[in-house]
Structure formats: C-alpha cells, structure tokens
Design an enzyme around this catalytic site. Structure first.
Site, PDB file in Angstrom:
ATOM      1  N   SER A 139       0.847  -1.188   0.000  1.00 47.42           N
ATOM      2  CA  SER A 139       0.000   0.000   0.000  1.00 47.42           C
ATOM      3  C   SER A 139       0.884   1.240   0.000  1.00 47.42           C
ATOM      4  O   SER A 139       2.079   1.180  -0.321  1.00 47.42           O
ATOM      5  CB  SER A 139      -0.949  -0.009   1.210  1.00 47.42           C
ATOM      6  OG  SER A 139      -1.932   0.989   1.082  1.00 47.42           O
ATOM      7  N   ASN A 140       0.318   2.374   0.349  1.00 46.85           N
ATOM      8  CA  ASN A 140       1.053   3.644   0.424  1.00 46.85           C
ATOM      9  C   ASN A 140       0.451   4.484   1.547  1.00 46.85           C
ATOM     10  O   ASN A 140      -0.599   4.139   2.096  1.00 46.85           O
ATOM     11  CB  ASN A 140       1.000   4.381  -0.924  1.00 46.85           C
ATOM     12  CG  ASN A 140      -0.413   4.708  -1.346  1.00 46.85           C
ATOM     13  OD1 ASN A 140      -1.104   5.509  -0.718  1.00 46.85           O
ATOM     14  ND2 ASN A 140      -0.870   4.078  -2.433  1.00 46.85           N
ATOM     15  N   PRO A 141       1.087   5.619   1.910  1.00 49.92           N
ATOM     16  CA  PRO A 141       0.643   6.372   3.101  1.00 49.92           C
ATOM     17  C   PRO A 141      -0.541   7.309   2.889  1.00 49.92           C
ATOM     18  O   PRO A 141      -0.855   8.096   3.778  1.00 49.92           O
ATOM     19  CB  PRO A 141       1.883   7.209   3.474  1.00 49.92           C
ATOM     20  CG  PRO A 141       2.994   6.728   2.618  1.00 49.92           C
ATOM     21  CD  PRO A 141       2.373   6.131   1.421  1.00 49.92           C
ATOM     22  N   SER A 142      -1.222   7.229   1.750  1.00 50.49           N
ATOM     23  CA  SER A 142      -2.331   8.160   1.508  1.00 50.49           C
ATOM     24  C   SER A 142      -3.380   8.074   2.615  1.00 50.49           C
ATOM     25  O   SER A 142      -3.824   6.985   2.983  1.00 50.49           O
ATOM     26  CB  SER A 142      -2.995   7.853   0.163  1.00 50.49           C
ATOM     27  OG  SER A 142      -4.160   8.632  -0.012  1.00 50.49           O
ATOM     28  N   ALA A 155      -4.768   7.362  -4.500  1.00 48.36           N
ATOM     29  CA  ALA A 155      -3.396   6.920  -4.760  1.00 48.36           C
ATOM     30  C   ALA A 155      -3.447   5.416  -5.043  1.00 48.36           C
ATOM     31  O   ALA A 155      -3.251   4.591  -4.151  1.00 48.36           O
ATOM     32  CB  ALA A 155      -2.496   7.233  -3.573  1.00 48.36           C
TER      33      ALA A 155
END
Length: 396
Positions: free
Chosen positions: A206-209, A273
């Site tokens: 995943s990502n930090p969005s 994102a």
C-alpha cells in the site's frame, strides 16, 4: 466567512456551546452569542463570553437605556442565526411567529438565515407537534442540522433520536449551509485514499495516503450543491454526510466501482493513490515467516485514469500527479496522455504537505497549457480551487 449569531437555549447540550463558539471563531466567522435564561442554568455567561470573545446577549439587556432594541440590532447584524441547542419550545415559537422573548423576537425581526440544531428527548422530537413545527420552519427557508441518534441526557432514557450534533459537525453543516450552490445539478464522482494489494490474508502492499484530499473534494462539492459519489480506499476517515460512499480495498475493486458509476457522472476527480502493481499471486493462507530470502513477483494494475480518459466523452476529468522530481514535465505528459482537463501536481517530498497532512501545496496544470501555482493552504481550500475549474469546464 460570515457574521454568526449563536443562540443557546435551555438544554443539557448547552454545555457544548463554548466549544461550538471557539470552533466557529477558528473557522474565521465573526461570532456573537445570545443565551436564554434557561440556557444560563447549564452554562455560565462568563464561559460563553470568553468563548465568543464578547458580551452575551440576555433578556436583561433586551432594551437599551438609550432606547435601542437588542432584537432589532441582532437581527440586522447576523448573516446567519444558529440555534444550538434548539429546544422544542424555541422551535414552536419561531414556527408560530411568537415574539415574547429575545430569541423569538430576534428571529421575527428579520433574521436573514436561520439554522436549528435540535436537542431534546426522542418522544418530544417525534411528537406530531414538533414535526409539524420543523416542517413549517423548513418551509420558511430555515435549515435543520440533525438531530442525531445517540445517548440521551435524561437518566434511564438510553439512546434515541434527539441528540444534538457535535460542535464539529455543526460547523461543517454551517459551512455547507453558507456555501454558494454553484455546482447545483452536477453529478460528481470522486476517488480517494490508498489501495491495498494483498500478499496473503494479513500482508499487503500500500502507500501512506490518508484520503484527506479526496474527501475534501467530496465535501466541498456537496456543500456547493453537487450530487457526489465517493469511491474510497481504506482510510480512517468517517463517511461524509450527504455523500454516497463506496468502500473498496484493491485497485481492481476501485476500477470496478468507478466504471460502474462512470456513465452516471458528469465530472470525475481521481484523487486516489492507486497502487501501480499487485502481487502476481495472493496466498489463501498466511505464509509463515522464513529466514530465507523471498522474491516477490508483481504484475501491473490497470491504469484506471487512462481508461477513464479514453471513454471520457463530454465529462470533466481531473487527475493527480505525485512527484519528487521533474514534476512539471511528468504532469504535462500525464495530462496529455490520459486526456485530462486538469491535473493537480503534488510534491510529496516537501515537509508539512501531502500524505497525511491537513495542508497541501499544489500546482494546477490546465489542458490549455496554463500553469497555476497555489500557495500552501488547507486541503479543503485546495479542493475548492479545483472545483472552481471543474465548474468552468462543466459550464462550458
């Protein structure tokens, strides 16, 4: 921002009035406060005065020694009157046009816009008389903020309808009430948040969005009159009121949800994102930890924004570009390649903006070649600037 008169009537929820006043001032509103005698049994004049930054209008001060009438002065000063908490009695007097106290007289003396935050026992709220008065107030152009369902103040009453909305939500509702309705009739589809691409039932890429930017767009569009559907990846944010929210996890689920609603939409803001890759294989069971090195094979996810651009037709399409270097050139290429009307360039490596922050610092690139640099501001303000251009393209 507006001149807001907060009228506090007699109920346990009056203890929340100081916080409401502070939040309104923090929002930038000019605030005055009126308190009924019963309200002052729950909250002191001093606490209200400190929170409002000025004196409290009370029955004792109704008529001035110099002959001025406070209800006339307040009605002319206020751009909006927010009655919070609003008792059944206060609503009844306003609905019937009575004017035997400072609040009811102020409302009858020409208050321009009025909003009510009901707070009472469920039986009182659901009583036919109260419901009739609420309908009459709405017919007069007044707004009702709530009530909510939740714990009631009286001992032994449990939960029910009649609880006043929390001060934070009242500020949000007031913002929507005051916003220009320049997007009325627009059907807007918004994506927000990250996606999760699972390796096994407990591990994912995943990502930090945080989703804040997309949620801000959805809320601002709702306030300006648009009909909004928000497709959201996993976030900790609550569903915005007045917005249809579709919760998804993976990029494939987000693609399916967006394409399913694409025919309905007149404009799309792709703030999500979305992960570029997903594991080639997702294990059914949790893989145990091992000491050996492990290679992970990834396959590309569908390019949702490009797919939307290919089927764009007459829709307005807005994308986002998150870059750390050569941002303008890459954003221009993405704008062209994905058939966008507008692209929002984020600098994710700048301190205090981007992922997880309440603020952002962006560059807007328009399809006609214009480049507009916005100073650092809240994501809500960025959302409004984006929607200003969505409105222009939509109207055109």
């Amino acid at each position: 921002m507006a001149r807001v008169l907060v009228a506090v009537t007699g109920g346990v929820a009056a203890i929340k009035a100081p916080r409401l006043l502070r939040l309104l001032r923090a929002e930038g509103h000019e605030v005055r406060v009126l308190a009924t005698p019963r309200a002052l049994e729950f909250v002191t004049p001093l606490s209200l005065a400190v929170a409002a930054g000025g004196e409290v209008a009370t029955e004792e001060a109704w008529f001035r020694p110099d002959g001025r009438a406070l209800h006339i002065e307040l009605a002319r000063w206020a751009e909006v009157v927010l009655v919070a908490p609003a008792t059944a009695e206060a609503m009844a007097k306003a609905a019937l046009g009575l004017a035997d106290d400072l609040l009811s007289a102020t409302l009858l003396a020409g208050a321009r816009r009025v909003a009510w935050a009901p707070a009472m026992n469920e039986a009182m709220w659901l009583a036919p008389q109260t419901q009739e008065h609420a309908k009459r107030l709405e017919a007069l152009g007044h707004a009702l903020f709530g009530p909510a369902h939740g714990p009631l103040a009286a001992v032994g009453e449990g939960e029910g309808w009649g609880r006043m909305l929390e001060p934070e939500e009242l500020v949000e509702r007031l913002r929507a009430f005051l916003a220009p309705k320049d997007l009325l009739g627009l059907r807007l589809l918004v994506s927000a948040g990250p996606t999760r691409e699972y390796l096994d039932p407990v591990r994912f890429l995943s990502n930090p969005s945080s989703g804040r930017m997309g949620y801000a767009v959805a809320e601002a569009a709702r306030d300006r009159g648009a009909e909004v559907v928000l497709v959201s990846g996993p976030t900790s944010l609550p569903d915005p009121w007045g917005v249809e929210v579709v919760r998804v996890e993976s990029a494939l689920e987000m693609r399916e949800a967006l394409l399913e609603r694409y025919g309905w939409a007149e404009a799309v803001v792709m703030a999500a994102a979305v992960a570029d890759y997903r594991p080639a294989e997702t294990l059914k069971d949790k893989e145990p930890k091992a000491e050996a090195e492990k290679l992970l094979r990834l396959v590309p996810n569908p390019d949702i924004l490009k797919e939307l651009g290919e089927g764009k037709g007459g829709r307005v399409l807005v994308g986002f570009a998150m870059e750390t270097a050569e941002g303008l050139e890459r954003a221009r290429e993405k704008l062209r390649r994905k058939n966008l009307d507008l692209i929002v360039l984020n600098w994710v490596n700048r301190e205090g903006v981007g992922f997880g922050s309440p603020e952002n610092e962006v560059v807007l690139l328009l399809r006609d070649g214009r480049v507009l640099e916005l100073p650092r501001m809240t994501k809500r303000r960025v959302a409004d600037r984006i929607l200003d251009w969505v409105r222009e393209f939509w109207k055109a």
